[in-house]
Each structure stands twice: as C-alpha cells, then as structure tokens.
Write a protein that holds these residues in place. Structure first.
Motif, PDB file in Angstrom:
ATOM      1  N   GLY A   1       0.734  -1.284  -0.133  1.00  0.00           N
ATOM      2  CA  GLY A   1      -0.008   0.199   0.118  1.00  0.00           C
ATOM      3  C   GLY A   1       0.820   1.164   0.073  1.00  0.00           C
ATOM      4  O   GLY A   1       0.249   2.265   0.105  1.00  0.00           O
ATOM      5  N   THR A   2       2.150   1.279  -0.294  1.00  0.00           N
ATOM      6  CA  THR A   2       2.867   2.555  -0.188  1.00  0.00           C
ATOM      7  C   THR A   2       3.898   2.489  -1.397  1.00  0.00           C
ATOM      8  O   THR A   2       4.441   1.421  -1.812  1.00  0.00           O
ATOM      9  N   ALA A   3       3.643   3.671  -2.196  1.00  0.00           N
ATOM     10  CA  ALA A   3       4.423   3.869  -3.374  1.00  0.00           C
ATOM     11  C   ALA A   3       5.338   5.029  -3.231  1.00  0.00           C
ATOM     12  O   ALA A   3       5.029   6.164  -2.574  1.00  0.00           O
ATOM     13  N   VAL A   4       6.615   4.827  -3.422  1.00  0.00           N
ATOM     14  CA  VAL A   4       7.440   5.845  -2.999  1.00  0.00           C
ATOM     15  C   VAL A   4       8.016   6.390  -4.698  1.00  0.00           C
ATOM     16  O   VAL A   4       8.332   5.525  -5.331  1.00  0.00           O
ATOM     17  N   LEU A   5       7.434   7.654  -5.107  1.00  0.00           N
ATOM     18  CA  LEU A   5       7.736   8.482  -6.329  1.00  0.00           C
ATOM     19  C   LEU A   5       8.943   9.403  -6.411  1.00  0.00           C
ATOM     20  O   LEU A   5       8.817  10.107  -5.471  1.00  0.00           O
ATOM     21  N   SER A   6       9.532   9.259  -7.339  1.00  0.00           N
ATOM     22  CA  SER A   6      10.665  10.304  -7.507  1.00  0.00           C
ATOM     23  C   SER A   6       9.694  11.699  -8.287  1.00  0.00           C
ATOM     24  O   SER A   6       8.480  11.451  -8.631  1.00  0.00           O
ATOM     25  N   ALA A   7      10.038  12.704  -8.344  1.00  0.00           N
ATOM     26  CA  ALA A   7       9.299  13.941  -9.125  1.00  0.00           C
ATOM     27  C   ALA A   7       9.059  13.415 -10.298  1.00  0.00           C
ATOM     28  O   ALA A   7       7.876  13.786 -10.758  1.00  0.00           O
ATOM     29  N   GLN A   8       9.842  13.069 -11.258  1.00  0.00           N
ATOM     30  CA  GLN A   8       9.513  12.528 -12.637  1.00  0.00           C
ATOM     31  C   GLN A   8       8.396  11.291 -12.444  1.00  0.00           C
ATOM     32  O   GLN A   8       7.794  11.549 -13.207  1.00  0.00           O
ATOM     33  N   THR A  50       6.057  11.242 -10.255  1.00  0.00           N
ATOM     34  CA  THR A  50       4.869  12.008  -9.934  1.00  0.00           C
ATOM     35  C   THR A  50       4.484  12.774 -11.223  1.00  0.00           C
ATOM     36  O   THR A  50       3.066  12.488 -11.421  1.00  0.00           O
ATOM     37  N   HIS A  51       5.151  13.167 -12.037  1.00  0.00           N
ATOM     38  CA  HIS A  51       4.696  13.642 -13.265  1.00  0.00           C
ATOM     39  C   HIS A  51       3.957  12.957 -14.071  1.00  0.00           C
ATOM     40  O   HIS A  51       2.825  13.160 -14.770  1.00  0.00           O
ATOM     41  N   ARG A  52       4.609  11.511 -14.059  1.00  0.00           N
ATOM     42  CA  ARG A  52       3.919  10.664 -15.032  1.00  0.00           C
ATOM     43  C   ARG A  52       2.858  10.126 -14.630  1.00  0.00           C
ATOM     44  O   ARG A  52       1.737   9.901 -15.173  1.00  0.00           O
TER      45      ARG A  52
END
Length: 68
Positions: free
Chosen positions: A37-44, A46-48
């Motif tokens: 249940g946890t997603a760790v996203l980079s800024a890129q 997140t934009h995607r």
C-alpha cells in the motif's frame, strides 16, 4: 470492463521496484497501489502519474455514466 490500463514505475519503502496501476472501468478511474500500500515516487514518476491520471480521467469521461 474497459481494457484501458497503465503502469507507473515506483518503489516501496524498502527500495524494491514496484508500480502503481491505473485502470478505467466504465466511468471510473481506479488506482491500485503496490503490495503493502505504499508507493515511493521520484518527482519524474509523480509527473508521469499525473499525466496518466489525466489520460485515464479523459477516457472515463468519454465512457459516460452507464447508470444514467
């Protein structure tokens, strides 16, 4: 069910590769988090995800509400 689905790469809190799945089912957008249940996203990433949600939202709106 509509076959429109997208995956956005991400990670989990332990550094393992995962993905967030975005689906369109009739007039709804479903977002499925990775196991745990946890997603760790980079800024890129997140934009995607933002672009993917916009695309899915447009696809769901084209379907309309089949319940009237």
């Amino acid at each position: 069910m509509n076959d429109q689905r997208w995956w956005v790469d991400c990670g989990d809190p332990f550094g393992r590769d995962r993905s967030v799945t975005v689906l369109v089912e009739e007039d709804q957008v479903l977002v499925v988090a990775p196991p745990g249940g946890t997603a760790v996203l980079s800024a890129q990433q997140t934009h995607r995800l933002h672009r993917t949600l916009g695309t899915a939202s447009d696809a769901a709106a084209e379907t309309g509400d089949p319940r009237g």
